[in-house]
Design an enzyme around this catalytic site. Structure first.
Site, PDB file in Angstrom:
ATOM      1  N   LYS A  24       9.999  25.993 -17.325  1.00 28.15           N
ATOM      2  CA  LYS A  24      10.810  25.559 -18.472  1.00 28.15           C
ATOM      3  C   LYS A  24      11.483  26.764 -19.140  1.00 28.15           C
ATOM      4  O   LYS A  24      12.688  26.752 -19.402  1.00 28.15           O
ATOM      5  CB  LYS A  24       9.906  24.852 -19.495  1.00 28.15           C
ATOM      6  CG  LYS A  24      10.541  24.655 -20.855  1.00 28.15           C
ATOM      7  CD  LYS A  24       9.629  23.929 -21.816  1.00 28.15           C
ATOM      8  CE  LYS A  24       8.746  24.809 -22.650  1.00 28.15           C
ATOM      9  NZ  LYS A  24       9.412  25.531 -23.748  1.00 28.15           N
ATOM     10  N   ASN A  25      10.692  27.807 -19.404  1.00 23.31           N
ATOM     11  CA  ASN A  25      11.215  28.921 -20.190  1.00 23.31           C
ATOM     12  C   ASN A  25      12.230  29.757 -19.421  1.00 23.31           C
ATOM     13  O   ASN A  25      12.924  30.580 -20.010  1.00 23.31           O
ATOM     14  CB  ASN A  25      10.067  29.799 -20.704  1.00 23.31           C
ATOM     15  CG  ASN A  25       9.287  29.097 -21.807  1.00 23.31           C
ATOM     16  OD1 ASN A  25       9.708  28.041 -22.279  1.00 23.31           O
ATOM     17  ND2 ASN A  25       8.167  29.663 -22.201  1.00 23.31           N
ATOM     18  N   CYS A 118       9.014  26.687 -37.809  1.00 25.17           N
ATOM     19  CA  CYS A 118       8.484  26.022 -36.620  1.00 25.17           C
ATOM     20  C   CYS A 118       7.001  25.838 -36.830  1.00 25.17           C
ATOM     21  O   CYS A 118       6.386  26.606 -37.550  1.00 25.17           O
ATOM     22  CB  CYS A 118       8.762  26.887 -35.406  1.00 25.17           C
ATOM     23  SG  CYS A 118       7.975  26.312 -33.924  1.00 25.17           S
ATOM     24  N   ARG A 123       8.555  32.359 -36.665  1.00 21.74           N
ATOM     25  CA  ARG A 123       9.518  32.480 -35.568  1.00 21.74           C
ATOM     26  C   ARG A 123      10.904  32.878 -36.058  1.00 21.74           C
ATOM     27  O   ARG A 123      11.872  32.138 -35.926  1.00 21.74           O
ATOM     28  CB  ARG A 123       9.569  31.193 -34.748  1.00 21.74           C
ATOM     29  CG  ARG A 123       8.246  30.845 -34.142  1.00 21.74           C
ATOM     30  CD  ARG A 123       8.316  29.716 -33.156  1.00 21.74           C
ATOM     31  NE  ARG A 123       8.699  30.156 -31.829  1.00 21.74           N
ATOM     32  CZ  ARG A 123       8.526  29.431 -30.740  1.00 21.74           C
ATOM     33  NH1 ARG A 123       7.978  28.244 -30.820  1.00 21.74           N
ATOM     34  NH2 ARG A 123       8.892  29.868 -29.562  1.00 21.74           N
ATOM     35  N   ASP A 309       0.861  30.972 -24.531  1.00 19.46           N
ATOM     36  CA  ASP A 309       1.051  29.587 -24.101  1.00 19.46           C
ATOM     37  C   ASP A 309      -0.132  29.048 -23.289  1.00 19.46           C
ATOM     38  O   ASP A 309      -0.141  27.868 -22.919  1.00 19.46           O
ATOM     39  CB  ASP A 309       2.345  29.455 -23.277  1.00 19.46           C
ATOM     40  CG  ASP A 309       3.592  29.570 -24.150  1.00 19.46           C
ATOM     41  OD1 ASP A 309       3.456  29.555 -25.385  1.00 19.46           O
ATOM     42  OD2 ASP A 309       4.703  29.687 -23.583  1.00 19.46           O
ATOM     43  N   ARG A 401       8.063  17.599 -23.603  1.00 15.91           N
ATOM     44  CA  ARG A 401       9.000  18.729 -23.702  1.00 15.91           C
ATOM     45  C   ARG A 401       8.844  19.680 -22.523  1.00 15.91           C
ATOM     46  O   ARG A 401       9.806  20.328 -22.121  1.00 15.91           O
ATOM     47  CB  ARG A 401       8.698  19.543 -24.975  1.00 15.91           C
ATOM     48  CG  ARG A 401       9.186  18.923 -26.258  1.00 15.91           C
ATOM     49  CD  ARG A 401       8.988  19.913 -27.386  1.00 15.91           C
ATOM     50  NE  ARG A 401       9.432  21.227 -26.937  1.00 15.91           N
ATOM     51  CZ  ARG A 401       8.902  22.383 -27.326  1.00 15.91           C
ATOM     52  NH1 ARG A 401       7.913  22.410 -28.190  1.00 15.91           N
ATOM     53  NH2 ARG A 401       9.362  23.534 -26.867  1.00 15.91           N
TER      54      ARG A 401
HETATM   55  C1  UD1 Z   1       9.180  32.359 -25.882  1.00 15.48           C
HETATM   56  C2  UD1 Z   1       8.722  31.096 -25.176  1.00 15.48           C
HETATM   57  C3  UD1 Z   1       7.413  30.587 -25.753  1.00 15.48           C
HETATM   58  C4  UD1 Z   1       6.369  31.698 -25.730  1.00 15.48           C
HETATM   59  C5  UD1 Z   1       6.907  32.960 -26.390  1.00 15.48           C
HETATM   60  C6  UD1 Z   1       5.953  34.136 -26.289  1.00 15.48           C
HETATM   61  C7  UD1 Z   1      10.805  30.034 -24.575  1.00 15.48           C
HETATM   62  C8  UD1 Z   1      11.713  28.882 -24.747  1.00 15.48           C
HETATM   63  N1  UD1 Z   1       9.723  30.065 -25.350  1.00 15.48           N
HETATM   64  O1  UD1 Z   1       9.424  32.011 -27.255  1.00 15.48           O
HETATM   65  O2  UD1 Z   1       6.968  29.486 -24.951  1.00 15.48           O
HETATM   66  O3  UD1 Z   1       5.227  31.256 -26.438  1.00 15.48           O
HETATM   67  O4  UD1 Z   1       8.152  33.346 -25.777  1.00 15.48           O
HETATM   68  O5  UD1 Z   1       5.616  34.360 -24.964  1.00 15.48           O
HETATM   69  O6  UD1 Z   1      11.018  30.889 -23.730  1.00 15.48           O
HETATM   70  N2  UD1 Z   1       9.816  37.207 -33.672  1.00 15.48           N
HETATM   71  C9  UD1 Z   1      10.307  37.772 -34.823  1.00 15.48           C
HETATM   72  N3  UD1 Z   1      11.653  38.038 -34.880  1.00 15.48           N
HETATM   73  C10 UD1 Z   1      12.500  37.776 -33.836  1.00 15.48           C
HETATM   74  C11 UD1 Z   1      11.973  37.192 -32.663  1.00 15.48           C
HETATM   75  C12 UD1 Z   1      10.624  36.922 -32.612  1.00 15.48           C
HETATM   76  O7  UD1 Z   1       9.589  38.023 -35.783  1.00 15.48           O
HETATM   77  O8  UD1 Z   1      13.703  38.044 -33.955  1.00 15.48           O
HETATM   78  C13 UD1 Z   1       8.372  36.894 -33.605  1.00 15.48           C
HETATM   79  C14 UD1 Z   1       8.122  35.401 -33.511  1.00 15.48           C
HETATM   80  O9  UD1 Z   1       8.050  34.831 -34.800  1.00 15.48           O
HETATM   81  C15 UD1 Z   1       6.795  35.350 -32.793  1.00 15.48           C
HETATM   82  C16 UD1 Z   1       6.855  36.555 -31.858  1.00 15.48           C
HETATM   83  O10 UD1 Z   1       7.860  37.419 -32.391  1.00 15.48           O
HETATM   84  O11 UD1 Z   1       5.755  35.504 -33.694  1.00 15.48           O
HETATM   85  C17 UD1 Z   1       7.168  36.221 -30.412  1.00 15.48           C
HETATM   86  O12 UD1 Z   1       8.393  35.578 -30.329  1.00 15.48           O
HETATM   87  P1  UD1 Z   1       9.298  35.591 -29.003  1.00 15.48           P
HETATM   88  O13 UD1 Z   1       8.695  36.503 -27.993  1.00 15.48           O
HETATM   89  O14 UD1 Z   1      10.703  35.829 -29.428  1.00 15.48           O
HETATM   90  O15 UD1 Z   1       9.123  34.103 -28.487  1.00 15.48           O
HETATM   91  P2  UD1 Z   1      10.233  33.014 -28.202  1.00 15.48           P
HETATM   92  O16 UD1 Z   1      11.358  33.637 -27.426  1.00 15.48           O
HETATM   93  O17 UD1 Z   1      10.556  32.265 -29.435  1.00 15.48           O
END
Ligand code: UD1
Length: 427
Positions: A24-25, A118, A123, A309, A401
């Site tokens: 999915k990701n 979220c 996030r 995850d 999902r």
């Molecule tokens: C992706 C995956 C999700 C997985 C996660 C971590 C998808 C669609 N989803 O989510 O399934 O659990 O990676 O492996 O691919 N953060 C910030 N600022 C930012 C970006 C992130 O503070 O600009 C924080 C987030 O709040 C979170 C952490 O960093 O606490 C990790 O986020 P991130 O690695 O960006 O995860 P996603 O891309 O949202």
């Protein structure tokens, strides 16, 4: 809202072979990257899940056509003329913001609604913006919509991310492929899905190296030299890990196929530490267990650390282990909602900030429970398979999902499971 429930009868064993779907990701980001191809990109091994339908809708709103034939998507982005993604779609699926990078890469501008809070933590998207700003993108927020422009074009840059965010790395990567000159992303996320995305971008004519490591380098190319391509999505390591937990819980032997075992090294290490036998081949992993489950400490970390995850699924294993396990969640805030549901089934879990202290019990009891998020939902179904009596899992929209035909796959492994309208379950 999905008005169905899963009913599962416990004290069961899962054994046999199961094929995992495409990740999915990965698929979500590959679909977004098709925007840069300006023609018909063909993606294979795309899972049949609701998040993919939402991303198809996002692309269609931009002017693309998306045609599905089984697990293959044909995405024609030649006529994409809009660069707006409305809140209605971003609020349904946060990953909709992955169109930000490719829209900027193609049009030099994008209007994407800001994602809201979220259920699994704040996030934020600050790191997405820092990376893109370094490339020359300017942002304004107007009535909740992020408006990106590139008045002076995009230029290669060197960025050191504060945290290896998956989404920030991907958005920056997809924008930087058309920036002028050389870009380096240090402390980049190393997830296999990022390598998959880079492989597709390279097949489209981009020049990306180092994806899958913490230093990604990009030589910008003109947009006109990017073209559509045909690409096969990598297997879903989280779906694979979920089924392996099912085998570990019930003894197996259970084999997952269509997955590179290297994607699951940390999870496999923890399964072995808990007393499971794990064998691996080129594209399969088999788990079995004859000894009692041993307790284990786990901390979630960015890849190649233990994946957040799979945290809920392993909490379930720990809940049935012989002693005390400590599970530490480092990636997301508030990702322990699953614990409350598991406790309703008899688990002994104490939460202390981002630690969960899990004292193993001999048996869980079937109960009505609710999916609180995607992975929690999948883990609750597995809990029902080993619990005593019947478990009803509600709020299947979360499971839908990310898990293609979860009930069918579990039934083929021997689960006594069915999906029925909620009204029938209440009788
Ligand atoms: C992706 C995956 C999700 C997985 C996660 C971590 C998808 C669609 N989803 O989510 O399934 O659990 O990676 O492996 O691919 N953060 C910030 N600022 C930012 C970006 C992130 O503070 O600009 C924080 C987030 O709040 C979170 C952490 O960093 O606490 C990790 O986020 P991130 O690695 O960006 O995860 P996603 O891309 O949202």
């Amino acid at each position: 809202m999905n008005q169905e429930v899963i009913i599962v009868r416990g004290n069961n064993t899962l054994a046999g072979d199961v094929a995992v779907s495409g990740a999915k990701n990965s698929a979500l980001k590959l679909m977004a990257a098709a925007i840069l191809g300006q023609g018909t990109t063909v993606l294979h091994n795309v899972p049949l899940i609701s998040d993919i339908e939402i991303m198809s809708e996002v692309l269609e709103r931009l002017g693309a056509t998306v045609v599905r034939e089984g697990h293959t998507l044909r995405i024609d982005t030649a006529n994409v003329s809009s660069f707006e993604t409305p809140y209605e779609l971003v609020s349904k699926m946060r990953a909709s913001i992955s169109v930000l990078g490719p829209l900027i890469g193609r049009f030099g501008q994008a209007h994407v609604a800001m994602p809201g809070g979220c259920q699994i933590g704040a996030r934020k998207i600050d790191m997405h913006l820092v990376g893109l700003e370094a490339l020359g993108v300017e942002f304004e927020v107007d009535h909740g919509v992020l408006q990106a422009t590139t008045p002076h074009g995009m230029h290669g840059t060197h960025v050191y991310l504060e945290f290896p965010s998956v989404g920030a790395t991907e958005n920056m990567l997809m924008a930087a492929v058309t920036a002028e000159g050389h870009t380096a992303i240090e402390n980049a996320a190393c997830e296999p899905e990022i390598e998959d995305l880079a492989n597709m971008l390279n097949a489209m004519g981009a020049k990306v190296s180092g994806a899958g490591t913490s230093l990604i380098e990009i030589e910008g190319v003109p947009l006109s030299s990017l073209h559509p391509c045909e690409h096969t999505t990598v297997g879903d390591r989280i779906e694979a890990g979920t089924f392996l937990v099912g085998g570990a819980l019930t003894g197996g032997p259970l084999t997952v196929r269509g997955i590179d075992p290297a994607f699951l090294r940390m999870a496999i290490m923890k399964l072995r530490a808990m007393g499971c036998d794990v064998e691996t081949g080129d594209d399969w992993v088999r788990v079995s267990r004859t000894e009692p489950l041993s307790s284990v400490d786990i901390q979630t970390l960015p890849h190649p650390g233990f994946p957040t995850d799979l945290q809920a699924q392993f909490m379930l294993l720990a809940a049935l282990a012989d002693d005390v396990s400590v599970i530490t969640e480092n990636v997301f805030e508030n990702r322990f909602m699953f614990a409350a549901e598991l406790m309703r089934m008899g688990a002994d879990v104490t939460l202390d900030d981002h630690h969960a202290i899990v004292r193993g019990v001999d048996q869980l009891e079937g109960a009505p429970v609710s999916s609180t998020d995607l992975r929690a939902g999948a883990a609750l179904v597995l809990a029902g398979i080993v619990a005593d009596g019947e478990t009803q899992v509600h709020h299947l929209e979360h499971i839908d999902r990310g898990y293609e035909d979860y009930v069918g796959k579990l039934a083929s492994l021997g689960a006594d499971i069915r999906r029925v309208p909620a009204a029938d379950a209440a009788r």
